[in-house]
Design an enzyme around this catalytic site. Structure first.
Site, PDB file in Angstrom:
ATOM      1  CG  HIS A 180      -5.966  -4.352   6.548  1.00 41.70           C
ATOM      2  ND1 HIS A 180      -6.291  -5.667   6.291  1.00 41.70           N
ATOM      3  CD2 HIS A 180      -4.781  -4.134   5.910  1.00 41.70           C
ATOM      4  CE1 HIS A 180      -5.354  -6.219   5.531  1.00 41.70           C
ATOM      5  NE2 HIS A 180      -4.425  -5.320   5.294  1.00 41.70           N
ATOM      6  CD1 TRP A 181      -2.811  -1.473   8.676  1.00 39.19           C
ATOM      7  CD2 TRP A 181      -3.236   0.656   9.179  1.00 39.19           C
ATOM      8  NE1 TRP A 181      -2.386  -0.706   7.615  1.00 39.19           N
ATOM      9  CE2 TRP A 181      -2.645   0.599   7.896  1.00 39.19           C
ATOM     10  CE3 TRP A 181      -3.587   1.896   9.717  1.00 39.19           C
ATOM     11  CZ2 TRP A 181      -2.404   1.742   7.140  1.00 39.19           C
ATOM     12  CZ3 TRP A 181      -3.359   3.041   8.963  1.00 39.19           C
ATOM     13  CH2 TRP A 181      -2.770   2.958   7.696  1.00 39.19           C
ATOM     14  CG  ASN A 227       0.046  -5.679   8.228  1.00 39.66           C
ATOM     15  OD1 ASN A 227      -1.097  -5.953   8.525  1.00 39.66           O
ATOM     16  ND2 ASN A 227       0.370  -4.555   7.620  1.00 39.66           N
ATOM     17  CG  ASN A 287       2.966  -2.354   8.431  1.00 42.44           C
ATOM     18  OD1 ASN A 287       2.931  -3.362   7.727  1.00 42.44           O
ATOM     19  ND2 ASN A 287       2.199  -1.310   8.176  1.00 42.44           N
ATOM     20  N   GLY A 321       0.809  -1.208   0.000  1.00 48.29           N
ATOM     21  CA  GLY A 321       0.000   0.000   0.000  1.00 48.29           C
ATOM     22  C   GLY A 321       0.843   1.259   0.000  1.00 48.29           C
ATOM     23  NE  ARG A 356       1.343   4.403   5.721  1.00 48.78           N
ATOM     24  CZ  ARG A 356       1.066   3.132   5.493  1.00 48.78           C
ATOM     25  NH1 ARG A 356       0.899   2.701   4.265  1.00 48.78           N
ATOM     26  NH2 ARG A 356       0.987   2.270   6.483  1.00 48.78           N
TER      27      ARG A 356
END
Length: 290
Positions: free
Chosen positions: A266-267, A105, A47, A39, A182
């Site tokens: 998701h995290w 992950n 992460n 991503g 990001r």
């Protein structure tokens, strides 16, 4: 009380056949390899920085930065293929030849599961965070993957924000600081070009068609080959890898257990940090599995 770890104090690099692989190292004890997802703007540090100190109290933690994501050398292959190859190359380069515990992950979970299938001698215990398996009830690809393709095709800040919100249950997790860090890496020309090999809509369709045409058995159809004790962790509200994906690995991996965290996307290691860390440490430190 956990120790303070910084990006600079833990950062390492090593020359390999895949170019320079960079990683973070912290703690002493048996080796624990942590593999990041995919991503825009992802890194292993981002992460796992929030949980690294907790694991470093028990393990020699090794957070590998996969080729092509803007930290290690870029490489010239498909990001998933390079990631899969990099695990063995990295462990050999740093002199770790025995089995290691692995946490993966999302995409990193697929990589770790594939290693556990094809090189079981490499994996002691396996922990995955969403990602592995196959959609059973929900449409495929999931919402988060569709938004990821949209961003890759048209990398705008608004598209990045939409994708980031699909990753979480609690929108407050998506801070301006997170967006900016990001955005900076996601729009790096080399990193974006490599991401396009995997997540542009054209590449995604082509890769899917090629996989079907090849007749090769997908990894999710080989999960029964995993002999390592496995902990599947999932956010109940995951919009990238819907929780129904867990049904296949939960049933097919012989020694698997599943932990689902409520009010979590998701995290899992970020949104359910304390509960997730406690569950994973209990699993990894338990002696009756090995």
């Amino acid at each position: 009380m956990t120790q303070a770890l910084t990006h600079e104090s833990t950062r390492r690099e090593i020359a390999t056949d895949l170019g320079v692989l960079r990683y973070h190292e912290a703690g002493d004890g048996p080796p624990l390899l942590l593999l990041h997802g995919s991503g825009p703007g992802v890194t292993g540090w981002r992460n796992y920085r929030g949980v690294l100190a907790d694991f470093a109290e028990h393990f020699r933690c090794l957070v590998l930065e996969f080729p092509g994501f803007g930290v290690s050398d870029p490489g010239d292959g498909h990001p998933m293929a390079m990631a899969g190859r990099s695990v063995g190359v990295f462990l050999d380069a740093i002199g770790v030849d025995g089995p290691v515990d692995m946490i993966g992950n999302s995409m990193g979970g697929i990589v770790a599961a594939t290693v556990a299938i094809n090189a079981p001698q490499r994996v002691n215990k396996l922990v995955t965070i969403g990602g592995i398996g196959k959609n059973t009830f929900a449409p495929s690809p999931g919402e988060g993957i569709r938004l990821l393709m949209e961003f890759t095709d048209n990398p705008t800040r608004e598209g990045l924000v939409r994708w980031l919100h699909s990753m979480v249950y609690d929108p407050s997790v998506v801070t301006e600081e997170l967006i900016e860090e990001r955005w900076a890496l996601a729009t790096d020309p080399t990193t974006l070009a490599i991401a396009s090999r995997m997540y542009s809509s054209a590449a995604f369709a082509a890769n899917t068609a090629a996989a079907k045409a090849s007749g090769a058995t997908p990894y999710w159809a080989q999960l029964s080959k995993i002999t390592a004790p496995t902990l599947l962790t999932w956010g109940r509200d995951d919009r990238v890898s819907p929780v129904d994906m867990a049904m296949l690995p939960m049933r097919d991996i012989p020694n698997a257990e599943l932990h689902v965290f409520p009010n979590c996307g998701h995290w899992t290691m970020i949104e359910a940090k304390e509960a997730w860390t406690a569950a994973v440490l209990a699993f990894l430190l338990r002696k009756d599995d090995v």
